[in-house]
Design an enzyme around this catalytic site. Structure first.
Site, PDB file in Angstrom:
ATOM      1  N   TYR A 123     -17.306   7.895  21.973  1.00  0.00           N
ATOM      2  CA  TYR A 123     -18.521   7.181  22.887  1.00  0.00           C
ATOM      3  C   TYR A 123     -19.277   6.100  22.250  1.00  0.00           C
ATOM      4  O   TYR A 123     -19.516   6.309  20.852  1.00  0.00           O
ATOM      5  CB  TYR A 123     -19.386   8.116  23.295  1.00  0.00           C
ATOM      6  CG  TYR A 123     -20.460   7.801  24.080  1.00  0.00           C
ATOM      7  CD1 TYR A 123     -19.891   7.175  25.749  1.00  0.00           C
ATOM      8  CD2 TYR A 123     -21.949   7.599  24.142  1.00  0.00           C
ATOM      9  CE1 TYR A 123     -20.877   6.893  26.486  1.00  0.00           C
ATOM     10  CE2 TYR A 123     -22.716   7.253  25.145  1.00  0.00           C
ATOM     11  CZ  TYR A 123     -22.374   6.860  26.101  1.00  0.00           C
ATOM     12  OH  TYR A 123     -23.252   6.512  26.976  1.00  0.00           O
ATOM     13  N   LYS A 222     -22.929  14.559  32.952  1.00  0.00           N
ATOM     14  CA  LYS A 222     -21.791  14.165  33.642  1.00  0.00           C
ATOM     15  C   LYS A 222     -21.431  15.578  34.233  1.00  0.00           C
ATOM     16  O   LYS A 222     -21.963  15.912  35.385  1.00  0.00           O
ATOM     17  CB  LYS A 222     -20.682  14.003  32.450  1.00  0.00           C
ATOM     18  CG  LYS A 222     -21.366  12.707  31.542  1.00  0.00           C
ATOM     19  CD  LYS A 222     -21.415  11.472  32.309  1.00  0.00           C
ATOM     20  CE  LYS A 222     -22.109  10.307  31.249  1.00  0.00           C
ATOM     21  NZ  LYS A 222     -21.531  10.138  30.050  1.00  0.00           N
TER      22      LYS A 222
END
Ligand SMILES: *Cc1c(COP(=O)(O)O)cnc(C)c1O
Length: 408
Positions: A123, A222
């Protein structure tokens, strides 16, 4: 679950039924205030002590109770227990965002002079934290390409490397890390911990701790939350490591709000159902897109064409809900296709019940030139789709119509 049943109903099996049970009952059989069925939201910044003797009992460890909101909260604790049960972890700690979980864990584990090895497709903000922020505190790092175990092995500096940080599956190409092999390479050296950001996998598709990882991290924002209505982060592992990270959280302050903790625990109750559906829909949409004349290439670990397909089949219980693909067009044509989608709406993020779509060239890489984007492996015709839980047939029909309308 009976009132007098004190043992947890969760088996250690990873079968879907055990996971689904852990989703609902992972917090444990503890009786809830007022005999409520769900965990109540406890909004208390601080907690009262009846007298100073109770205070002494608390500080001398004779009672297990709350003290002050930054050190713990019963609603947060219930969500932590649920996630620990799902990951098969000794303990879990929650944070106000995925980045708070990642930064607090790394701050807790590293000191000046230490070295971190990280896979290069982690990420973006995690890489930024390691390469820029930690560097200012004297922590050095080496990035290695995903899937290159030799590069990983040679990047480890004996006596200096403390953390190997990897992610699986990754954004946007859904590369799958060979966690058992990464662990085997890392554990040739003493004092190296393996951290896995398993946000895209979820504990439904991967139990990284059972493959030898020391810590599993999640952006609860998420899939765990799953409804695009909260930000949260989590770290799971053995009691000692998680407890040290929880201590760092008490200092750094990145706690999860009790309202968000309630929503997170509520979201996790349907994690098995949602991710099961998203696995099925993701695979169906990936196959559909691969056969579509308007599509150049599809990246999905459930397809034989993906470089990590065999690995994913071996390690993952499902391939997930994110499908990345290239349409037969340019920057503008790709934008026209995305604009023509009606069911899939434009937004960053993934893992929620709503299907989201984005053009990485315009989202995370907006300020770059075509050449700079290509150098980073981000062509302008790239599309990232994160399927929700709508009818797979409807998602497919929406994409098909938008492709036919906009890609000649
Ligand atoms: C979103 C995300 C994060 C960061 O989570 P936030 O809750 O947005 O801070 C970290 N890792 C991965 C893989 C992510 O997708």
């Amino acid at each position: 679950m009976g009132q007098n049943n004190t043992s947890s109903p969760i088996s250690s099996s990873t079968s879907p039924s055990a996971t689904d049970t852990a989703c609902v009952h992972g917090r444990g059989p503890e009786k809830k205030p007022y005999d409520a069925v769900p965990t109540p939201i406890v909004l208390s910044a601080t907690y009262t002590f009846a007298n100073t003797a109770e205070l002494r009992d608390h500080f001398e460890g004779r009672v297990d109770r709350e003290e002050y909101g930054r050190y713990g909260n019963p609603t947060v604790r219930a969500a932590e227990k649920t996630l620990a049960a799902l990951e098969g972890a000794g303990d879990a700690a929650l944070f106000g965002s995925g980045m708070a979980a990642i930064t607090t864990s790394l701050f807790a584990m590293l000191k000046a002079g230490d070295h971190v090895v990280m896979t290069s497709d982690c990420y973006r903000r995690t890489r930024q934290f390691v390469e820029k922020t930690l560097a200012r505190f004297g922590v050095v790092s080496t990035l290695v390409p995903p899937g290159d175990l030799d590069a990983l092995g040679s990047a480890i500096v004996p006596g200096k490397t403390r953390v190997v940080f990897t992610e699986t599956p990754t954004n946007p190409y859904l590369r799958v890390a060979d966690i058992p092999a990464v662990v085997a390479v890392a554990k040739k050296h003493r004092g190296v911990k393996v951290l896995v950001d398993a946000t895209f996998a979820t504990p439904v598709n991967l139990r990284a701790l059972s493959h030898g990882a020391d810590l599993v991290l999640h952006a609860g924002t998420k899939y765990l939350g799953g409804h695009n209505d909260l930000l949260a982060g989590a770290v799971c592992g053995d009691d000692g490591l998680v407890s040290a990270i929880r201590d760092a959280r008490s200092v750094l302050g990145g706690i999860l709000d009790p309202h968000a903790a309630y929503l997170l625990e509520r979201g996790m109750k349907t994690l098995g159902l949602r991710v099961g559906r998203q696995n099925e829909t993701g695979l169906r949409i990936a196959r559909f897109l691969e056969a579509h004349p308007g599509v150049r290439q599809v990246h999905y670990p459930g397809l034989a064409s993906h470089p990590d397909h065999a690995l994913a089949t071996r390690l993952l219980a499902g391939f997930g809900g994110v499908v990345t693909f290239r349409v037969n067009s340019d920057l503008e044509g790709t934008s026209r296709f995305i604009d023509a989608c009606r069911l899939a709406t434009i937004a960053p993020s993934l893992g929620g019940v709503e299907t989201l779509i984005e053009q990485p060239a315009l989202m995370s890489y907006y300020e770059l030139s075509t050449e700079e984007r290509l150098a980073l492996g981000i062509p302008e015709d790239l599309v990232r789709l994160a399927v929700g839980v709508e009818s797979a047939a409807d998602i497919e029909a929406d994409l098909d119509r938008a492709l036919r309308e906009t890609i000649p």
